[in-house]
Design an enzyme around this catalytic site. Structure first.
Site, PDB file in Angstrom:
ATOM      1  N   GLU A  34       0.823  -1.214   0.000  1.00  0.00           N
ATOM      2  CA  GLU A  34       0.000   0.000   0.000  1.00  0.00           C
ATOM      3  C   GLU A  34       0.859   1.267   0.000  1.00  0.00           C
ATOM      4  O   GLU A  34       0.490   2.270  -0.598  1.00  0.00           O
ATOM      5  CB  GLU A  34      -0.975   0.004   1.180  1.00  0.00           C
ATOM      6  CG  GLU A  34      -2.108  -1.004   1.040  1.00  0.00           C
ATOM      7  CD  GLU A  34      -2.973  -0.777  -0.208  1.00  0.00           C
ATOM      8  OE1 GLU A  34      -3.048   0.360  -0.699  1.00  0.00           O
ATOM      9  OE2 GLU A  34      -3.563  -1.753  -0.708  1.00  0.00           O
ATOM     10  N   ASP A  58     -10.053   4.117  -3.219  1.00  0.00           N
ATOM     11  CA  ASP A  58      -8.986   4.733  -4.025  1.00  0.00           C
ATOM     12  C   ASP A  58      -9.616   5.348  -5.278  1.00  0.00           C
ATOM     13  O   ASP A  58     -10.856   5.379  -5.419  1.00  0.00           O
ATOM     14  CB  ASP A  58      -7.906   3.697  -4.366  1.00  0.00           C
ATOM     15  CG  ASP A  58      -8.427   2.570  -5.259  1.00  0.00           C
ATOM     16  OD1 ASP A  58      -9.622   2.583  -5.624  1.00  0.00           O
ATOM     17  OD2 ASP A  58      -7.631   1.670  -5.600  1.00  0.00           O
ATOM     18  N   TYR A  68      -6.893   6.639   3.304  1.00  0.00           N
ATOM     19  CA  TYR A  68      -7.027   5.519   2.379  1.00  0.00           C
ATOM     20  C   TYR A  68      -6.106   4.355   2.772  1.00  0.00           C
ATOM     21  O   TYR A  68      -6.541   3.208   2.885  1.00  0.00           O
ATOM     22  CB  TYR A  68      -6.735   5.935   0.916  1.00  0.00           C
ATOM     23  CG  TYR A  68      -6.552   4.693   0.097  1.00  0.00           C
ATOM     24  CD1 TYR A  68      -7.651   3.915  -0.247  1.00  0.00           C
ATOM     25  CD2 TYR A  68      -5.270   4.218  -0.227  1.00  0.00           C
ATOM     26  CE1 TYR A  68      -7.494   2.717  -0.915  1.00  0.00           C
ATOM     27  CE2 TYR A  68      -5.107   3.021  -0.898  1.00  0.00           C
ATOM     28  CZ  TYR A  68      -6.223   2.271  -1.240  1.00  0.00           C
ATOM     29  OH  TYR A  68      -6.068   1.070  -1.867  1.00  0.00           O
TER      30      TYR A  68
END
Ligand code: SF4
Length: 382
Positions: A63, A164, A146
């Site tokens: 991520e 996203d 996020y």
């Protein structure tokens, strides 16, 4: 009692604004949508190395990498990074320069510094355990809403959204009436909506299914509606034009760069830990500021001489300008003016500071150097 995804609001407002209607009324097909999407995901999901299990460390690394880099570009970096730092402990114990070196080529090095700092904090203060709760993840460096939502939901199946750009696009197309509403939804409202859209117990799969749908089918240019598993639920199917991205205005900068040579070695300095290209190695660089510096060679040369003497006590003779290069950062367009220079010092000099080195071109690869500076280094090799 139906879920309200905007709570505490007057009923009459909901008649004006579809965003304020309880989700089960607004989207009664929700259970069928969940079933269809998950069935599609079970056979069409992307084969990505961080999905082989729900290992929180692997998901955390992926991520961070995905924050600014496309999935296809991330895959080889991810695999190499995991070979170098197989566990969170390995990463936390690694020297900063080794982590930056492993990140080289992906850019946006703040991500590498933040990931490294987060690994140290988790190992030192949290008994090597990556937090599962979004609010705890948000306390770590480099994790915004996020990324924290993605780690919490994908690794720990916690019921939180991970919206996203791909997911946001799918939602905008599924529910185009949002943009016609008096107030289009903000990030928090979209997150709350998603949290009610996710089926109980299948958060990780569902969030990834939405991401994959956006990445493979509901793509920015000409979405593949005829292949879309959820087309029967979509108000935009077949009628979506190209997604227009806002054009970012870049700041123009002109850099003078000194390639100072002595006995076949070149002078490299390490940037400070803050700002553009923080912590990376580079040839000395001056951002030209005033009209005199920008107006032509004399100004640029004078700025370089002053910088090298003022910061390192190094006197140089500028021999020749080399070909200009340019580089685009997210917010800067840099025009780079490199100059081949000779050191006027009798000896190489032994600098007490850790942040400077004399390095031969065949050893540049040992240092973390930005892609912009690699373009300049290539001029020497050529
Ligand atoms: Fe996107 Fe088309 Fe599917 Fe709607 S039908 S979600 S626009 S791909």
């Amino acid at each position: 009692m139906p879920h309200l995804w905007c709570t505490g609001l007057e009923v009459h407002q909901s008649l004006l604004n579809p965003l304020l209607i309880p989700i089960d009324d607004f989207f009664p097909e929700k259970p069928a949508f969940q079933r269809v999407l998950l069935r599609w995901y079970s056979t069409h999901q992307r084969d990505l190395p961080w999905r082989k299990d729900r290992n929180p460390y692997r998901i955390l690394v992926s991520e961070f990498m995905l924050q600014q880099t496309r999935v296809e570009a991330v895959v080889p970096y991810f695999e190499r990074f995991l070979r170098l730092f197989p566990t969170l402990k390995d990463l936390s114990r690694a020297p900063r320069q080794k982590v930056l070196k492993a990140w080289e080529g992906m850019g946006y090095y703040a991500r590498a510094r933040n990931l490294h700092a987060a690994a140290k904090i988790i190992c030192r203060d949290l008994h090597n355990r990556i937090p599962s709760v979004k609010e705890e993840l948000l306390k770590l460096p480099g994790l915004g809403s996020y990324t924290a939502g993605a780690v919490s939901s994908l690794a720990f199946n916690q019921r939180v959204a991970a919206v996203d750009g791909n997911v946001r696009r799918v939602l905008n197309r599924l529910f185009p009436q949002w943009s016609d509403s008096p107030k289009s939804p903000g990030k928090k409202e979209i997150d709350r909506f998603m949290e009610h859209l996710i089926p109980a117990g299948r958060v990780s799969e569902f969030n990834q299914a939405m991401m994959d749908l956006g990445a493979m089918v509901c793509i920015p240019l000409r979405p593949r509606c005829s292949l879309c598993p959820v087309q029967k639920f979509c108000a935009s199917r077949g009628g979506v034009g190209e997604e227009k991205k806002p054009v970012k205005k870049l700041r123009e900068e002109t850099w003078a760069i000194a390639l100072v040579e002595k006995e076949g070695l070149f002078f490299l300095q390490r940037n400070q830990e803050k700002g553009l290209l923080a912590g990376l190695w580079q040839f000395p660089r001056v951002v030209l500021k005033n009209n005199y510096e920008m107006s032509g060679e004399p100004g640029a040369k004078a700025a370089l001489k002053k910088y090298l003497w003022g910061n390192f006590g190094l006197r140089i003779k500028i021999e020749a300008p080399l070909a200009e290069e340019e580089y685009f950062f997210t917010h800067i367009h840099a025009t780079m003016k490199p100059y081949l220079c000779r050191s006027m010092e009798r000896q190489l000099g032994s600098f007490a500071a850790k942040n400077v080195r004399w390095v031969g071109p065949s050893h540049f690869h040992r240092y973390p150097i930005s892609t912009a500076m690699k373009k300049i280094a290539a001029l020497i090799k050529n």
